[in-house]
Design an enzyme around this catalytic site. Structure first.
Site, mmCIF file in Angstrom:
data_model
loop_
_atom_site.group_PDB
_atom_site.id
_atom_site.type_symbol
_atom_site.label_atom_id
_atom_site.label_comp_id
_atom_site.label_asym_id
_atom_site.label_seq_id
_atom_site.Cartn_x
_atom_site.Cartn_y
_atom_site.Cartn_z
ATOM 1 N N CYS A 16 -46.072 -13.990 26.390
ATOM 2 C CA CYS A 16 -45.035 -14.196 25.373
ATOM 3 C C CYS A 16 -43.646 -14.090 26.005
ATOM 4 C CB CYS A 16 -45.162 -13.162 24.256
ATOM 5 S SG CYS A 16 -46.709 -13.225 23.343
ATOM 6 N N ASP A 433 -18.802 6.918 54.430
ATOM 7 C CA ASP A 433 -17.358 7.015 54.619
ATOM 8 C C ASP A 433 -17.008 8.501 54.726
ATOM 9 O OD1 ASP A 433 -14.557 6.129 54.528
ATOM 10 O OD2 ASP A 433 -14.557 7.093 52.560
#
Length: 749
Positions: A16, A433
């Site tokens: 479906c 970082d």
């Protein structure tokens, strides 16, 4: 393009979902569509100049289903919708209950036929075909009417679904049984027993309805995370308008409202404190267990808990713009997305039903021709139709994704899509970082040295502070704060210019001022020899040194330290024990970068990297054949976050970085990386288990139902057992996915 999530109704299996996807994608102007069978939602991207939601909903309606736009994520649940859902569950329970009772009576009545001998305590009338016909008819065409209705809708669309298999299987058993009920003599004349299989049709319907009921309840639990998040928000807010205090629903709070929060109360919306101070428990939103001190000027987040003091704050974000609403929206989007691994299951389910129908027909032909026994041919054919289950395949991935992304939100990790969650388990290298990620991102000046050997030359600080006031860099903020702390009055700078990755320059009081890195000073041809020794010593201590040049001559240096987050070293050690390479990326000079790296246990460092070079460094690691994750928090990290296979943004960072990332760590704690990767690994393991169960179930179940074991062992699978197996295959997959709710991060792995 516009994005819209649609709530779907009427789906019974993964086939479906495929039908709805095809229908929506066929609408002109639709760019993309993903239908999630587990969540019963469709995520649609479309061009509003070419189409609109009305056309899209019409396409879904024409395909035989219903679609409604998902409401505002933070809107209170509609009573009518809740009543409708409860009514559906009650009806399903009633139909399953009646079917089970009737099926039980029919099975008892059929025992003499099944066993081939009379059973004294079972009255003969229980096996009367007409009696069984009367009992079976309402079960099939009242309790099981949805199977036939949906099968007919699918046939009109030239497609098929699980309902098609159930309708054909039970309908075949019913019609076959009807014939010997009406014309038993014909079977007797052919030398056959006029046996009926009404009990098979009734029990199959009962078991499938029971399985669907259990499946619906289990699927409801996969959205528990969103319900928990939405339940965090306060119901009312005490606002102050025209000098009066009164409580109103939070939906009526508007921007700029002044709100009073007392001890023990939840913060109703996002805002900034204008009076008072307190300690807030933000664990429910950020995952950070330590209460946070808040005072005038600090931001507060809706749904967090006020612990001690009383304060007033001004509303800055309300409704769907609040932090909590954005979290809920991200979780919804992630739960409605598709993981790449699901493509395989989607391809299988797209041809699953037609292939099963073909196998069922072939089974009937083979058994009828080989054995000449229409009863055996019928039993095997119905068994094949009933045992096949595309639902288990369709649910295998989305249910795990829904639970996994929800669990991530509970742990302060926002995952934007299923593809990010899947890819995270493949990460080999993590690039961190430095500033704001490994460190706290709140640098302060620790040393101020001038060429004259004195730190009392405030006029130099005035030049530095005045110029840096125009920059948004954290190091610039540290210089400004230090200058102001020394009592310096800052002026206005002229011709300000920021040189990315190097420093800033401009004119202050007629003097040319430049502040930046040692490398930049060298590039500018400015001599640095008089402070070279002090610079090297400070950098060896892990401090960042900025140089101050006035009219082309170095006059001073300022050493800036950014404390490492308390959890960084432990989190990095855990990542390394998990077999991941951890790399530090920073614009700082190599000596400072390596000092910080040694402190947290990192051996590979990319230092003196300009913002425009960060993405290239990540790309370089990818060229080494590694799956790379980038973790950062600043605007200059955004290109690298986008370049990485998986970008992780620190939630305390900038909106740009968060927008460019795939995963957001709300608390800013690096342990969030550990949790995200462990969650990804656990989710992918769960998905593989589900897919294995689903594939093995169908690969083994269909041949057994077809009678492959009969020539060897004399075993023939009853359609009733096939129905039970099919009904509970989906339940087992969803139940296995729900085990992810027990996920707990191992932060000391």
């Amino acid at each position: 393009m516009e994005n819209q999530i649609l709530k779907l109704r009427g789906m019974s299996c993964a086939a479906c979902a495929s039908n709805i996807e095809e229908a929506i994608r066929a609408v002109p102007g639709v760019e993309a569509c993903n239908v999630n069978f587990g969540a019963e939602q469709a995520a649609v991207t479309y061009d509003p100049h070419q189409t609109n939601l009305t056309y899209i909903q019409a396409a879904v309606d024409e395909a035989g289903y219903k679609a409604q736009p998902l409401k505002d994520v933070m809107a209170p649940e509609d009573d009518a919708e809740r009543r409708e859902r409860a009514a559906e569950n009650r009806q399903l329970t009633r139909k399953a209950g009646v079917s089970l009772v009737v099926g039980g009576i029919l099975v008892i009545g059929s025992l003499p036929m099944m066993l081939g001998l009379p059973i004294p305590f079972i009255p003969i009338w229980l096996h009367n075909p007409w009696f069984q016909l009367v009992l079976t008819t309402p079960v099939l065409f009242w309790a099981g009417n949805s199977f036939f209705i949906n099968a007919w809708k699918a046939l009109k669309r030239h497609s098929a679904s699980m309902d098609t298999l159930v309708a054909v299987g039970t309908g075949t058993a019913f019609l076959y049984s009807l014939f010997p009920t009406v014309y038993p003599q014909w079977f007797i004349d052919q030398g056959l027993n006029p046996d009926v299989y009404f009990e098979a049709a009734a029990v199959i319907v009962a078991l499938i309805l029971l399985g669907r009921l259990l499946e619906n309840r289990a699927k409801g639990q996969t959205s528990e995370a969103i319900r928990k998040l939405m339940g965090l928000q306060a119901k009312t807010a005490r606002v102050i308008r025209d000098g009066r205090e009164f409580d109103i629903p939070i939906a009526e709070v508007v921007l700029g409202d002044v709100i009073l929060v007392r001890p023990g109360e939840k913060i109703p919306v996002d805002g900034a404190i204008i009076d008072g101070a307190s300690t807030l428990d933000e664990a429910m939103v950020t995952g950070e267990s330590v209460p946070v001190q808040k005072t005038v000027g600090d931001e507060v987040i809706g749904a967090t808990l006020n612990k001690t003091g009383s304060f007033k704050f001004r509303a800055t974000r309300v409704g769907k713009d609040t932090f909590l609403a954005q979290i809920v929206k991200l979780v919804q989007q992630a739960q409605g997305s598709k993981a790449p691994i699901q493509k395989m299951a989607d391809q299988v389910t797209s041809w699953f039903v037609p292939v099963v129908m073909a196998i069922a027909i072939l089974t009937f032909i083979v058994w009828y021709n080989v054995m000449g026994n229409v009863t055996m041919a019928l039993i095997t054919t119905v068994g094949v139709l009933i045992i096949a289950c595309p639902c288990a395949l369709g649910l295998a991935t989305p249910t795990s994704i829904m639970v996994g992304t929800g669990k991530g939100a509970e742990n302060g990790i926002l995952i934007k899509g299923a593809d990010s969650l899947e890819l995270a388990h493949k990460i080999q290298t993590i690039v961190l970082d430095k500033t704001g990620t490994i460190t706290q991102g709140k640098p302060t000046v620790t040393d101020y040295l001038t060429v004259n050997g004195t730190a009392t030359e405030l006029h130099l600080l005035k030049l530095a502070g005045t110029l840096e006031r125009n920059s948004e860099h954290p190091l610039a903020e540290a210089v400004v704060n230090y200058a102001q702390a020394q009592g310096v009055t800052l002026e206005e700078a002229q011709g300000f210019e920021a040189v990315a990755g190097s420093g800033v320059q401009g004119s202050v009081a007629g003097q040319r001022v430049q502040i930046g890195t040692h490398r930049w000073m060298t590039e500018l041809g400015i001599a640095t020899d008089r402070l070279q020794t002090q610079w090297e010593q400070l950098e060896s201590q892990g401090r960042t040194v900025v140089w101050l040049a006035v009219d082309g001559t170095v006059e001073a240096i300022l050493a800036i330290a950014d404390a490492v987050k308390p959890s960084s070293a432990a989190a990095i050690a855990t990542l390394q024990r998990m077999g991941l390479e951890v790399v530090m990326l920073t614009g700082d000079n190599r000596r400072t970068a390596e000092a910080i790296a040694r402190e947290v246990g990192i051996t590979r460092v990319f230092a003196e990297v300009r913002p425009d070079q960060k993405a290239a460094q990540v790309e370089g690691l990818q060229r080494e054949g590694k799956v790379v994750a980038m973790v950062g928090d600043g605007i200059n990290d955004a290109p690298a976050l986008a370049q990485a296979d998986v970008g992780m943004a620190i939630g305390t960072g900038t909106d740009v970085a968060i927008a460019a990332s795939d995963i957001t760590l709300i608390s800013g704690d690096l342990h969030g990386i550990v949790t995200a990767i462990q969650l990804s690994r656990a989710t992918m393991a769960n998905i593989r288990q589900n897919l294995f169960f689903a594939f093995i179930y169908n690969v083994a179940g269909i041949p057994i139902a077809a009678g492959i074991l009969y020539p060897i062992f004399g075993w023939l699978l009853s359609p009733i057992i096939a129905g039970a197996a099919m009904a509970f295959s989906s339940v087992s997959v969803v139940t296995n996915a729900l085990r992810l709710r027990n996920f707990r991060p191992r932060l000391q792995e």
